[in-house]
Write a protein that holds these residues in place. Structure first.
Motif, short mmCIF file in Angstrom:
data_model
loop_
_atom_site.label_atom_id
_atom_site.label_comp_id
_atom_site.label_asym_id
_atom_site.label_seq_id
_atom_site.Cartn_x
_atom_site.Cartn_y
_atom_site.Cartn_z
N TYR A 114 0.60 -1.47 0.16
CA TYR A 114 -0.10 -0.28 0.16
C TYR A 114 0.81 1.27 -0.28
CZ TYR A 114 -3.44 -3.51 1.86
OH TYR A 114 -4.59 -4.36 1.36
N GLU A 115 1.28 1.79 -0.91
CA GLU A 115 2.02 2.90 -1.37
C GLU A 115 1.35 3.86 -0.99
OE1 GLU A 115 5.53 3.02 -1.94
OE2 GLU A 115 5.25 0.31 -2.33
N VAL A 116 -0.12 4.45 -1.46
CA VAL A 116 -0.47 5.40 -0.80
C VAL A 116 -0.73 5.69 0.80
CG1 VAL A 116 -2.48 6.29 -1.07
CG2 VAL A 116 -1.59 5.51 -2.87
N LEU A 117 -1.08 4.72 0.77
CA LEU A 117 -0.60 4.68 2.80
C LEU A 117 0.24 5.24 3.46
CD1 LEU A 117 -2.81 3.90 5.31
CD2 LEU A 117 -1.62 1.53 4.98
N LEU A 118 1.30 4.63 2.55
CA LEU A 118 2.42 4.76 3.42
C LEU A 118 2.88 6.47 3.34
CD1 LEU A 118 5.36 1.48 2.24
CD2 LEU A 118 3.37 2.28 4.57
N MET A 119 2.98 6.39 2.06
CA MET A 119 2.98 7.91 2.19
C MET A 119 1.94 8.72 2.38
SD MET A 119 5.30 8.09 -0.17
CE MET A 119 5.18 10.44 -0.74
N ASN A 120 1.61 8.35 2.78
CA ASN A 120 0.02 9.42 3.36
C ASN A 120 0.47 9.31 5.53
OD1 ASN A 120 -1.80 10.03 1.88
ND2 ASN A 120 -3.04 8.39 1.69
N GLY A 121 1.09 8.55 5.68
CA GLY A 121 1.41 8.23 6.61
C GLY A 121 2.46 8.77 7.60
N THR A 123 3.19 11.57 5.49
CA THR A 123 3.13 12.80 5.05
C THR A 123 2.42 12.99 6.77
OG1 THR A 123 2.39 13.22 3.12
CG2 THR A 123 1.80 14.65 4.05
N ILE A 124 1.23 12.55 7.56
CA ILE A 124 0.81 12.72 8.24
C ILE A 124 2.13 12.64 9.58
CG2 ILE A 124 -0.59 12.31 9.96
CD1 ILE A 124 -1.97 10.54 8.43
N LEU A 125 2.59 11.85 9.90
CA LEU A 125 3.99 11.75 10.94
C LEU A 125 4.64 13.36 10.93
CD1 LEU A 125 5.41 10.45 13.13
CD2 LEU A 125 6.59 9.58 11.60
N LEU A 130 6.02 18.96 12.79
CA LEU A 130 5.63 20.08 13.11
C LEU A 130 4.46 20.88 14.00
CD1 LEU A 130 5.77 21.06 9.43
CD2 LEU A 130 7.64 21.29 10.82
N VAL A 131 3.60 19.90 14.82
CA VAL A 131 2.97 20.66 15.44
C VAL A 131 3.46 20.61 16.79
CG1 VAL A 131 0.53 20.10 16.84
CG2 VAL A 131 0.57 20.04 14.48
N GLU A 132 3.64 19.38 17.07
CA GLU A 132 5.20 19.24 18.07
C GLU A 132 6.69 20.62 18.11
OE1 GLU A 132 5.26 15.07 20.63
OE2 GLU A 132 6.46 15.52 18.97
N PHE A 133 6.54 20.82 17.11
CA PHE A 133 8.17 22.47 17.15
C PHE A 133 6.78 23.10 17.37
CE2 PHE A 133 9.16 25.62 14.68
CZ PHE A 133 10.67 25.68 14.60
N CYS A 134 5.57 23.64 16.93
CA CYS A 134 5.41 24.60 17.55
C CYS A 134 5.09 24.73 18.77
CB CYS A 134 4.04 24.78 15.87
SG CYS A 134 4.30 25.49 15.18
N LEU A 135 4.24 23.55 19.40
CA LEU A 135 3.86 23.44 21.18
C LEU A 135 5.60 23.52 21.77
CD1 LEU A 135 1.77 20.39 20.89
CD2 LEU A 135 1.58 23.40 21.26
N LEU A 168 12.60 20.66 14.00
CA LEU A 168 12.33 20.85 12.58
C LEU A 168 13.25 20.70 11.38
CD1 LEU A 168 11.88 24.12 10.88
CD2 LEU A 168 13.56 24.69 12.02
N MET A 169 14.12 19.85 11.96
CA MET A 169 14.85 19.47 10.54
C MET A 169 13.74 17.65 10.31
SD MET A 169 18.47 19.13 11.95
CE MET A 169 19.41 18.01 10.88
N LEU A 170 13.26 17.75 11.19
CA LEU A 170 12.08 15.39 10.81
C LEU A 170 11.45 16.71 10.02
CD1 LEU A 170 12.71 14.23 13.77
CD2 LEU A 170 13.27 13.50 11.84
N GLY A 171 10.84 17.41 10.67
CA GLY A 171 9.34 18.37 10.03
C GLY A 171 9.36 18.84 8.20
N ILE A 172 10.84 19.45 8.12
CA ILE A 172 10.62 19.85 7.43
C ILE A 172 11.78 19.05 5.86
CG2 ILE A 172 11.23 22.45 8.09
CD1 ILE A 172 13.61 22.21 6.99
N GLY A 173 11.65 18.04 6.64
CA GLY A 173 12.70 17.15 5.37
C GLY A 173 13.93 16.52 5.83
N ALA A 174 14.55 17.95 6.44
CA ALA A 174 16.00 17.98 6.60
C ALA A 174 16.86 16.87 7.33
CB ALA A 174 16.45 19.28 6.85
N PHE A 175 15.77 15.90 7.65
CA PHE A 175 16.19 14.61 8.57
C PHE A 175 15.54 13.74 7.96
CE2 PHE A 175 16.90 11.38 11.37
CZ PHE A 175 18.54 11.15 11.57
N PRO A 176 15.15 13.59 6.83
CA PRO A 176 13.72 12.31 6.06
C PRO A 176 13.83 10.81 7.19
CG PRO A 176 15.45 12.10 4.40
CD PRO A 176 16.20 13.59 5.63
N ILE A 177 12.83 10.79 7.33
CA ILE A 177 12.00 9.35 7.78
C ILE A 177 12.37 8.61 6.50
CG2 ILE A 177 10.46 7.96 9.34
CD1 ILE A 177 9.25 10.92 10.32
#
Length: 223
Positions: A114-121, A123-125, A130-135, A168-177
């Motif tokens: 399920y490639e779409v599911l993986l990509m959505n997961g 993106t959600i992560l 980024l929400v945690e970054f703001c908090l 921030l690095m994780l959220g913007i993709g500088a350290f991609p998951i």
């Protein structure tokens, strides 16, 4: 013999002079020292000042500068020990959860089409990070504006910068998951660090809550 408010204030001032400036632990130590002095004054005929000196000599090892591998240098030792225990408990909770969750995710990804599911997961992560970054930014601002200083605010100030940078690095993709990276080792490391920082941030935000919980309790007791 019950100590006067002036005598208790002197204990508080002496602790501050010895480097114990954080309100939660200072209040706790003040209560212990006051109780010990009251006991001694019931048992001997020495003055308050003399008993104060006796008790502070007993507490001297706890008030000396100390070092922790998890915290660094803090003053005094009793402060270092408390902070070390808090951080150690956080790591002992987060590391095994992150490790086993990462293993489960990798097994799922390796056996999923399920490639779409993986990509959505993914993106959600990233959005959640980024929400945690703001908090964390918001909590940092509230902590610096707070009138009280606690061991919890000390840890937030000391550790927030590293959290902010990595989130921030994780959220913007500088350290991609890399959930579906072909190299299992690279996938494991990237997923592990992503989950680790999500969880550790949540627990650090709990420290913010504990700080303001203490501040509220202190303001009520002073009414």
């Amino acid at each position: 013999m019950k100590l006067t408010n002036q005598q208790i204030a002197l204990i508080d001032e002496t602790l501050v002079l010895n480097g114990l400036t954080y309100d939660d632990i200072k209040l706790e130590v003040t209560d212990h020292i006051a109780s010990e002095i009251e006991f001694l004054m019931d048992e001997n005929e020495l003055s308050f000042d003399e008993n104060l000196r006796i008790v502070f000599e007993k507490w001297e090892p706890q008030l000396k500068p100390s070092f922790s591998g998890l915290i660094g240098f803090t003053n005094p030792k009793i402060m270092t020990v408390k902070c070390h225990k808090i951080v150690k408990r956080l790591f002992m909770t987060v590391i095994p959860i992150s490790f086993f969750t990462t293993l489960l995710l990798i097994l799922f990804v390796r056996h999923s089409s399920y490639e779409v599911l993986l990509m959505n997961g993914q993106t959600i992560l990233k959005s959640f990070i980024l929400v945690e970054f703001c908090l964390v930014i918001l909590a940092w601002g509230f902590i610096f504006k707070s009138k009280q200083q606690t061991t919890y605010s000390y840890l937030i100030k000391k550790k927030s910068f590293g959290l902010i940078v990595f989130l921030l690095m994780l959220g913007i993709g500088a350290f991609p998951i890399r959930l579906n990276h072909p190299d299992a080792k690279i996938a494991f490391v990237s997923i592990f660090f992503g989950i680790f920082y999500v969880l550790i941030t949540g627990l650090y935000l709990q420290l913010v809550y504990k700080h303001f919980q203490f501040e509220k309790k202190l303001s009520i007791s002073n009414l």
